[in-house]
Design an enzyme around this catalytic site. Structure first.
Site, mmCIF file in Angstrom:
data_model
loop_
_atom_site.group_PDB
_atom_site.id
_atom_site.type_symbol
_atom_site.label_atom_id
_atom_site.label_comp_id
_atom_site.label_asym_id
_atom_site.label_seq_id
_atom_site.Cartn_x
_atom_site.Cartn_y
_atom_site.Cartn_z
ATOM 1 N N TYR A 1 0.855 -1.187 0.000
ATOM 2 C CA TYR A 1 0.000 0.000 0.000
ATOM 3 C C TYR A 1 0.885 1.229 0.000
ATOM 4 O O TYR A 1 1.813 1.331 0.809
ATOM 5 C CB TYR A 1 -0.876 -0.006 1.258
ATOM 6 N N ASP B 1 9.447 3.429 0.150
ATOM 7 C CA ASP B 1 8.323 4.086 0.800
ATOM 8 C C ASP B 1 8.436 3.783 2.295
ATOM 9 O O ASP B 1 8.068 2.706 2.753
ATOM 10 C CB ASP B 1 7.002 3.573 0.219
ATOM 11 N N LYS C 1 3.424 10.114 8.294
ATOM 12 C CA LYS C 1 3.090 9.642 9.649
ATOM 13 C C LYS C 1 3.910 10.326 10.755
ATOM 14 O O LYS C 1 3.627 11.449 11.105
ATOM 15 C CB LYS C 1 3.238 8.126 9.718
HETATM 16 C C1 LIG Z 1 3.586 2.593 3.332
HETATM 17 C C2 LIG Z 1 2.580 3.701 3.158
HETATM 18 N N1 LIG Z 1 2.716 4.559 2.139
HETATM 19 C C3 LIG Z 1 1.871 5.570 1.945
HETATM 20 C C4 LIG Z 1 0.792 5.766 2.787
HETATM 21 C C5 LIG Z 1 -0.155 6.890 2.547
HETATM 22 O O1 LIG Z 1 -0.040 7.851 3.549
HETATM 23 P P1 LIG Z 1 -1.258 8.850 3.852
HETATM 24 O O2 LIG Z 1 -2.327 8.043 4.523
HETATM 25 O O3 LIG Z 1 -0.651 9.895 4.747
HETATM 26 O O4 LIG Z 1 -1.695 9.404 2.540
HETATM 27 C C6 LIG Z 1 0.589 4.892 3.848
HETATM 28 C C7 LIG Z 1 -0.563 5.070 4.749
HETATM 29 O O5 LIG Z 1 -0.911 4.230 5.540
HETATM 30 C C8 LIG Z 1 1.511 3.834 4.046
HETATM 31 O O6 LIG Z 1 1.342 2.957 5.042
#
Ligand SMILES: Cc1ncc(COP(=O)(O)O)c(C=O)c1O
Length: 441
Positions: free
Chosen positions: A151, A253, A280
């Protein structure tokens, strides 16, 4: 049984139910975050302090969700609250940069040496969107690759094969790209290749075949939203080698995994990606995202001489409140803090393992540092497919059972310890989980 858990939940949460009914009149499904919704209705949270939250009915719960791993210091940490309050008193957001943006950028680039340059946004979604865009601009190629189960937020390019039905997802070695959302145009699927986690030979074959068109491979190095399946020895190193050889930018990521070490998972695992995305914890509980990496790549955003070759606006990018919250949070994250977070995570995982063994329950727990994931299968965990629960209703039963026990984690099995937790809090999690399993067997 799930019905009994739901009955118990309803009895405890009448005020949340009333609020949900009110919300349904103005919002589809009554809320703004699909991820936080659960049947029959989510409880409304009125307050958080330290490791605990209270709902609208006054029920207290230990929070192992931490706004999906964002709140590494727990709720309303005094240093973070003070920093945000003092900053807010001087204005919330400005039509120009503030010094705090430089401070947070300095802290992050020092912690993550591969981030030679960084820019801020308001969510992890924006961070991955921009990292992908700049990879395309830099390489002149249009395709990207991602892992099955991973994700990376909610923009079109990453809403692919997040939790596909294996019946529609092709072979394990050559997964099909499956849209994870209505509204993702078919053109996206042609530009997003899906790779199998922990199969370096299969990944290499796909990457080599499409190399001429591939701008980037985006990886969550912990596969944090698909079971935290550890990368096999040599897997991440192998991907680094293949992508470098083929001129494909490697994007880590680290929106979740940054919390596992001062320099994130890339420090812990010893890999140097070209680009990194963050979110986060780096905003201290406020909306945030950041992306950065090699200076030659990030230079596409340099607006000197007119405008950047990539336009990156954003009314609230790097706003002083978020920057202040981030600086105050990272200042708390010393070497001792990471050691403590690791100790909490180890205690929890060991406790869960011992309890499952004692009860002869077919569960497993994975995770690194303060992060963990509960699995409900005996299979050897190697990728997204192997981590699917044997009975898809079990994670929901466990989640709901824990909610009734006064413990919150994520619905699918993800959890996080925060720095303010005590050993007793962690033990309480293990005991509560044991009682939930006893009720369900
Ligand atoms: C690994 C990862 N990338 C990107 C995101 C997206 O972040 P946001 O919810 O701040 O858009 C998340 C959100 O849970 C994530 O866990």
């Amino acid at each position: 049984m799930l019905e009994h858990e739901i009955d118990d939940y309803k009895a405890k949460t009448p005020r949340s139910r009333a609020l949900f009914e009110e919300a349904l009149r103005v919002m589809p499904g009554g809320n703004s975050r699909t991820t936080t919704f659960f049947d029959p209705y989510p409880f409304y949270i009125s307050r958080g302090s330290g490791a605990r939250i209270w709902d609208a009915d006054g029920v207290e719960r230990l929070d192992f969700n931490g706004n999906y791993t964002s709140l590494i210091l727990g709720h309303a940490h005094p240093a973070v609250v003070t920093a945000i309050q003092e900053t807010a008193a001087h204005g919330m957001s400005f039509p120009g940069p503030s010094e705090l943006e430089i401070r947070l950028a300095e802290i992050l680039t020092q912690r993550i040496p591969t981030m030679e340059a960084i820019r801020f946004a308001n969510s992890g979604t924006e961070a991955t969107m921009h990292a992908i865009r700049v990879a395309r601009a830099f390489t002149g190629r249009s395709k990207i690759a991602k892992f099955e189960g991973a994700y990376h937020g909610t923009h079109d390019w990453v809403l692919v094969s997040i939790s596909p039905d294996p019946a529609q997802a092709g072979s394990r070695k050559r997964p099909k790209s499956v849209a994870w959302s209505a509204g993702v145009p078919p053109a996206v699927l042609k530009h997003v290749l899906v790779l199998p986690w922990n199969d370096l030979a299969a990944c290499t074959a796909i990457l080599e075949k499409h190399a001429a068109d591939l701008a980037a491979l985006i990886i969550d190095p912990m596969l944090a939203n698909a079971g935290m399946i550890p990368a096999r020895e040599g897997f991440l190193e192998g991907l680094r080698e293949v992508t470098a050889r083929l001129g494909i930018l490697l994007i880590f990521d680290e929106v979740i995994s940054f919390r596992v070490a001062s320099g994130g998972a890339q420090e812990r695992f010893g890999i140097r990606p070209d680009l990194t995305t963050l979110g986060k914890i780096i905003g201290g509980g406020l909306a945030v995202g950041a992306f950065g990496g090699r200076a030659d790549v990030m230079n596409f955003y340099d607006p000197r001489g007119g405008r950047g070759r990539i336009n990156h606006g954003g009314t609230f990018n790097a706003n002083p409140l978020t920057m202040a919250g981030g600086v105050a949070t990272l200042e708390q994250l010393s070497a001792e803090a990471y050691a403590r977070l690791d100790a909490l995570g180890n205690r929890l995982r060991d406790g869960v393992r011992r309890m499952l063994k004692r009860k002869k329950h077919p569960g497993q727990v994975t995770g690194t540092g303060s992060l963990f994931w509960l699995h409900w299968t005996k299979r050897r965990l190697s990728d997204f497919r192997s981590a699917r629960p044997d009975d898809s209703t079990v994670p929901q039963q466990v989640f709901m059972g824990l909610v009734n026990e006064g413990v919150l984690m994520s619905q699918r099995g993800l959890g996080a310890c925060s720095l303010v937790m005590t050993d007793a809090d962690v033990d309480r999690f293990v005991e509560a989980l044991g009682r939930v399993l006893d009720r369900q067997i």
